[in-house]
Design a protein around this motif. Structure first.
Motif, PDB file in Angstrom:
ATOM      1  N   GLY A  12     -20.213  65.842   6.260  1.00  0.00           N
ATOM      2  CA  GLY A  12     -18.905  65.249   6.039  1.00  0.00           C
ATOM      3  C   GLY A  12     -18.114  65.059   7.315  1.00  0.00           C
ATOM      4  N   ARG A  13     -18.203  66.033   8.239  1.00  0.00           N
ATOM      5  CA  ARG A  13     -17.482  65.926   9.503  1.00  0.00           C
ATOM      6  C   ARG A  13     -17.993  64.741  10.330  1.00  0.00           C
ATOM      7  N   ALA A  14     -19.316  64.552  10.354  1.00  0.00           N
ATOM      8  CA  ALA A  14     -19.885  63.427  11.114  1.00  0.00           C
ATOM      9  C   ALA A  14     -19.444  62.089  10.523  1.00  0.00           C
ATOM     10  N   VAL A  15     -19.358  62.014   9.199  1.00  0.00           N
ATOM     11  CA  VAL A  15     -18.928  60.780   8.544  1.00  0.00           C
ATOM     12  C   VAL A  15     -17.482  60.458   8.913  1.00  0.00           C
ATOM     13  N   LEU A  16     -16.621  61.453   8.867  1.00  0.00           N
ATOM     14  CA  LEU A  16     -15.213  61.232   9.227  1.00  0.00           C
ATOM     15  C   LEU A  16     -15.079  60.826  10.689  1.00  0.00           C
ATOM     16  N   ARG A  17     -15.837  61.487  11.571  1.00  0.00           N
ATOM     17  CA  ARG A  17     -15.822  61.106  12.987  1.00  0.00           C
ATOM     18  C   ARG A  17     -16.275  59.667  13.173  1.00  0.00           C
ATOM     19  N   ALA A  18     -17.319  59.277  12.442  1.00  0.00           N
ATOM     20  CA  ALA A  18     -17.855  57.923  12.556  1.00  0.00           C
ATOM     21  C   ALA A  18     -16.804  56.890  12.143  1.00  0.00           C
ATOM     22  N   PHE A  19     -16.097  57.158  11.049  1.00  0.00           N
ATOM     23  CA  PHE A  19     -15.071  56.220  10.598  1.00  0.00           C
ATOM     24  C   PHE A  19     -13.920  56.167  11.595  1.00  0.00           C
ATOM     25  N   GLY A  20     -13.567  57.294  12.166  1.00  0.00           N
ATOM     26  CA  GLY A  20     -12.512  57.290  13.165  1.00  0.00           C
ATOM     27  C   GLY A  20     -12.879  56.490  14.406  1.00  0.00           C
ATOM     28  N   ILE A  21     -14.104  56.679  14.889  1.00  0.00           N
ATOM     29  CA  ILE A  21     -14.574  55.938  16.069  1.00  0.00           C
ATOM     30  C   ILE A  21     -14.659  54.446  15.763  1.00  0.00           C
ATOM     31  N   ALA A  22     -15.134  54.111  14.553  1.00  0.00           N
ATOM     32  CA  ALA A  22     -15.251  52.705  14.176  1.00  0.00           C
ATOM     33  C   ALA A  22     -13.891  52.023  14.160  1.00  0.00           C
ATOM     34  N   VAL A  23     -12.881  52.707  13.672  1.00  0.00           N
ATOM     35  CA  VAL A  23     -11.530  52.142  13.648  1.00  0.00           C
ATOM     36  C   VAL A  23     -11.020  51.919  15.074  1.00  0.00           C
ATOM     37  N   VAL A  24     -11.308  52.843  15.963  1.00  0.00           N
ATOM     38  CA  VAL A  24     -10.892  52.687  17.365  1.00  0.00           C
ATOM     39  C   VAL A  24     -11.586  51.488  18.001  1.00  0.00           C
ATOM     40  N   ILE A  25     -12.894  51.356  17.761  1.00  0.00           N
ATOM     41  CA  ILE A  25     -13.638  50.201  18.280  1.00  0.00           C
ATOM     42  C   ILE A  25     -13.042  48.905  17.756  1.00  0.00           C
ATOM     43  N   PHE A  26     -12.764  48.886  16.435  1.00  0.00           N
ATOM     44  CA  PHE A  26     -12.199  47.689  15.814  1.00  0.00           C
ATOM     45  C   PHE A  26     -10.856  47.325  16.442  1.00  0.00           C
ATOM     46  N   ALA A  27      -9.977  48.308  16.601  1.00  0.00           N
ATOM     47  CA  ALA A  27      -8.659  48.034  17.167  1.00  0.00           C
ATOM     48  C   ALA A  27      -8.766  47.518  18.597  1.00  0.00           C
ATOM     49  N   ALA A  28      -9.672  48.094  19.367  1.00  0.00           N
ATOM     50  CA  ALA A  28      -9.821  47.683  20.766  1.00  0.00           C
ATOM     51  C   ALA A  28     -10.342  46.255  20.872  1.00  0.00           C
ATOM     52  N   ILE A  29     -11.390  45.946  20.102  1.00  0.00           N
ATOM     53  CA  ILE A  29     -11.971  44.597  20.167  1.00  0.00           C
ATOM     54  C   ILE A  29     -11.002  43.567  19.607  1.00  0.00           C
ATOM     55  N   ALA A  30     -10.313  43.905  18.499  1.00  0.00           N
ATOM     56  CA  ALA A  30      -9.342  42.974  17.924  1.00  0.00           C
ATOM     57  C   ALA A  30      -8.221  42.672  18.912  1.00  0.00           C
ATOM     58  N   THR A  31      -7.760  43.676  19.637  1.00  0.00           N
ATOM     59  CA  THR A  31      -6.720  43.474  20.648  1.00  0.00           C
ATOM     60  C   THR A  31      -7.231  42.595  21.780  1.00  0.00           C
ATOM     61  N   LEU A  32      -8.478  42.803  22.161  1.00  0.00           N
ATOM     62  CA  LEU A  32      -9.085  42.005  23.222  1.00  0.00           C
ATOM     63  C   LEU A  32      -9.145  40.532  22.846  1.00  0.00           C
ATOM     64  N   PHE A  33      -9.415  40.237  21.556  1.00  0.00           N
ATOM     65  CA  PHE A  33      -9.513  38.858  21.098  1.00  0.00           C
ATOM     66  C   PHE A  33      -8.150  38.278  20.693  1.00  0.00           C
ATOM     67  N   GLY A  34      -7.107  39.022  20.839  1.00  0.00           N
ATOM     68  CA  GLY A  34      -5.782  38.523  20.497  1.00  0.00           C
ATOM     69  C   GLY A  34      -5.379  38.899  19.092  1.00  0.00           C
ATOM     70  N   LEU A  35      -4.914  40.101  18.925  1.00  0.00           N
ATOM     71  CA  LEU A  35      -4.571  40.626  17.608  1.00  0.00           C
ATOM     72  C   LEU A  35      -3.517  39.769  16.915  1.00  0.00           C
ATOM     73  N   GLY A  36      -2.561  39.274  17.675  1.00  0.00           N
ATOM     74  CA  GLY A  36      -1.486  38.481  17.078  1.00  0.00           C
ATOM     75  C   GLY A  36      -1.940  37.132  16.556  1.00  0.00           C
ATOM     76  N   GLY A  37      -3.037  36.621  17.080  1.00  0.00           N
ATOM     77  CA  GLY A  37      -3.506  35.310  16.637  1.00  0.00           C
ATOM     78  C   GLY A  37      -4.431  35.350  15.438  1.00  0.00           C
ATOM     79  N   LYS A  38      -4.721  36.529  14.925  1.00  0.00           N
ATOM     80  CA  LYS A  38      -5.612  36.664  13.780  1.00  0.00           C
ATOM     81  C   LYS A  38      -4.799  36.827  12.496  1.00  0.00           C
ATOM     82  N   SER A  39      -5.249  36.179  11.434  1.00  0.00           N
ATOM     83  CA  SER A  39      -4.575  36.328  10.147  1.00  0.00           C
ATOM     84  C   SER A  39      -4.849  37.712   9.586  1.00  0.00           C
ATOM     85  N   PRO A  40      -3.959  38.238   8.749  1.00  0.00           N
ATOM     86  CA  PRO A  40      -4.216  39.538   8.117  1.00  0.00           C
ATOM     87  C   PRO A  40      -5.507  39.549   7.317  1.00  0.00           C
ATOM     88  N   GLN A  41      -5.849  38.408   6.693  1.00  0.00           N
ATOM     89  CA  GLN A  41      -7.081  38.331   5.913  1.00  0.00           C
ATOM     90  C   GLN A  41      -8.308  38.475   6.806  1.00  0.00           C
TER      91      GLN A  41
END
Length: 518
Positions: free
Chosen positions: A359-388
């Motif tokens: 369970g701990r590894a799963v939670l860590r994995a989801f946390g890291i994935a969210v960080v990766i997502f936020a970083a890449i989305a910001t790199l591609f221009g978070l404001g220019g992407k639709s919420p969908q």
């Protein structure tokens, strides 16, 4: 305009090649058996040349061949060009495979003939500039696929699947015809470009949109009308490849083609999200429990079609078009290589202890994935992407988290951890790159995702939460797979929660089978 007419030759070439197989059935080994394969290559060439000619001229519609604003015309834009290139390419590859696969069969000539008719009809559909041509291509593809599914017509399984497919075809065809009649009555024309430009929110337009959605849902094998797709394995492998990689995508194409009309109906969009999302969730769960490769691929297609319809419900039509392309290429390869998959898996050396994340590894994995997502989305221009679009990226990240969890397990080798990290990063970058490219290519042809209101935010939230819970359950599944309750649940899941029984009862297949057994 000559370039548009050139583009219109693609379906005619394939229809002519298919007709040749019926007019002059070739003997085994005859060169004319290559007619459909050659026609598919010629159609692909025509599409490439047509794209090169008109790439700088913008969307066009050819002159009408018909009367009273109804008939045949060719629509050339980013959507039709993408679909035509995809269909002709996959058609060429699968027809090459089919010619060898069916060698020696008594029905080879007829098979290749219907194969050519199916490809030509799908091309007629995706290049349609008028509602009449679209309906003719839709019905023609359905008839041809129906005949291909009954290649071995004496088999009971083929007969059952054929009856189910015929029933679904009739419902889908009827809904599309009703939509076409309503659209013509509302606008006085069958020209698709004009219909999209004049679309309104009056009751006639609304009901036309509803019938279009019903036709698309039935054609895309959505739950509970999915049973035929999981039972067509009696047909030759090339039919499965054509069906899953091409014909079943017609429902998604229909929604994409009429995106401007669909967007005018928020309630309909909500229904697409819920129905498509349900099929995606059910299909992705059931596919994991299937012992047969082709059946697992069939459930995968149900899930992917559901996810594509969900994307349309969220207004992400450009992303849905990208989904069609990716799914078609993947599924064609998967089916054509399915024959050697068992041997390839058996030849793999047995691995050591499997890395099961806690369970701990799963939670860590989801946390890291969210960080990766936020970083890449910001790199591609978070404001220019639709919420969908960000929501769909979040759903993809849940898959990334599943991969990361395997690499973060206590017993996982460092090589696996490193590979999963690289794969997760590449997947996230790939999503944003392709999504940006799809929006750029279809700009001016497909409408952008609408600004979500209260209902839109609710749909986005329920989508993210549902797929997040599913991904977490899948990641944790190895921890409780041996529990007695899990074993019992697996039986129900492997039977598709018995939802196919609804369609079985509707066509009376159980009573017919009982009567034959008696």
């Amino acid at each position: 305009m000559s370039s548009v007419i050139l583009f219109g030759l693609a379906p005619l070439i394939l229809l002519a090649a298919g007709g040749l197989m019926f007019a002059r059935p070739p003997a085994r080994g005859g060169q004319s058996l290559r007619a459909v394969e050659s026609a598919a290559l010629a159609a692909l060439t025509v599409c490439v040349v047509g794209a090169a000619i008109v790439i700088g001229q913008g969307p066009q519609t050819s002159a009408l061949l018909g009367l009273a604003e109804l008939g045949f015309s060719i629509r050339l834009d980013a959507v039709s060009l993408t679909m035509a290139l995809l269909v002709s390419f996959i058609g060429w590859v699968v027809s090459r495979y089919a010619r060898t696969y069916m060698d020696g069969e008594k029905t080879q000539a007829a098979f290749m003939g219907w194969f050519g008719v199916a490809l030509g009809s799908v091309l007629l559909l995706v290049t349609a500039g008028n509602i009449v041509q679209l309906i003719v291509g839709w019905i023609g593809a359905g008839v041809a696929v129906q005949r291909l599914l009954l290649t071995y017509a004496t088999r009971t399984g083929a007969q059952l699947a054929g009856r189910k497919k015929a029933m679904v075809n009739k419902g889908s065809n009827g809904a599309l015809v009703l939509a076409g009649v309503m659209l013509y009555a509302a606008a006085g024309t069958g020209d698709i470009a004009t219909l999209l430009a004049e679309a309104e929110t009056t009751w006639m337009w609304t009901f036309a949109a509803i019938f279009l959605a019903i036709s698309a849902m039935l054609a895309s094998a959505q739950v509970p009308f999915h049973g035929w797709l999981t039972e067509v394995m009696e047909a030759p492998t090339p039919v499965s490849a054509l069906l899953h990689a091409g014909v079943v995508n017609a429902g998604g194409f229909l929604l994409i083609r009429f995106a401007d009309l669909i967007l005018l109906n928020p309630v309909l969009l909500s229904a697409l999200v819920f129905l498509g999302g349900a099929s995606a969730l059910i299909g992705s769960i059931v596919m994991l429990t299937q012992p047969a490769i082709k059946t697992a691929l069939a459930w995968s297609t149900i899930a992917q079609m559901g996810f594509m319809i969900l994307q349309c419900g969220l207004g992400l039509f450009a992303l849905a078009l990208l989904h069609i392309v990716a799914h078609s290429l993947y599924k064609a390869h998967a089916f054509l290589s399915s024959g050697g998959a068992v041997g390839a898996v058996a030849a793999i050396p047995r691995p050591g202890p499997v890395a099961v994340p806690n369970g701990r590894a799963v939670l860590r994995a989801f946390g890291i994935a969210v960080v990766i997502f936020a970083a890449i989305a910001t790199l591609f221009g978070l404001g220019g992407k639709s919420p969908q679009a960000l929501a769909m990226g979040a759903v993809l990240v849940f898959g990334v988290a599943y991969m990361l969890a395997q690499g973060l397990a206590d017993t996982a080798p460092k090589t696996l951890t490193r590979r999963m990290a690289i794969a997760s990063l590449a997947t996230t970058i790939g999503y944003f790159t392709l999504q940006t490219l799809a929006v750029w290519i279809t700009a001016g042809t497909l409408p952008p995702a609408p600004i979500p209101g209260a209902l839109g935010w609710f749909l986005i939230g329920i989508t993210v939460i549902s797929f997040g819970l599913l991904a977490m359950a899948q990641a944790c599944f190895p921890l409780w797979v041996h529990h007695p309750a899990a074993q019992g649940l697996r039986v129900h899941i492997s039977n598709g929660f018995y939802l196919n029984a609804v369609l079985d009862r509707m066509i009376g297949s159980w009573s017919k089978s009982d009567a034959k057994g008696a």
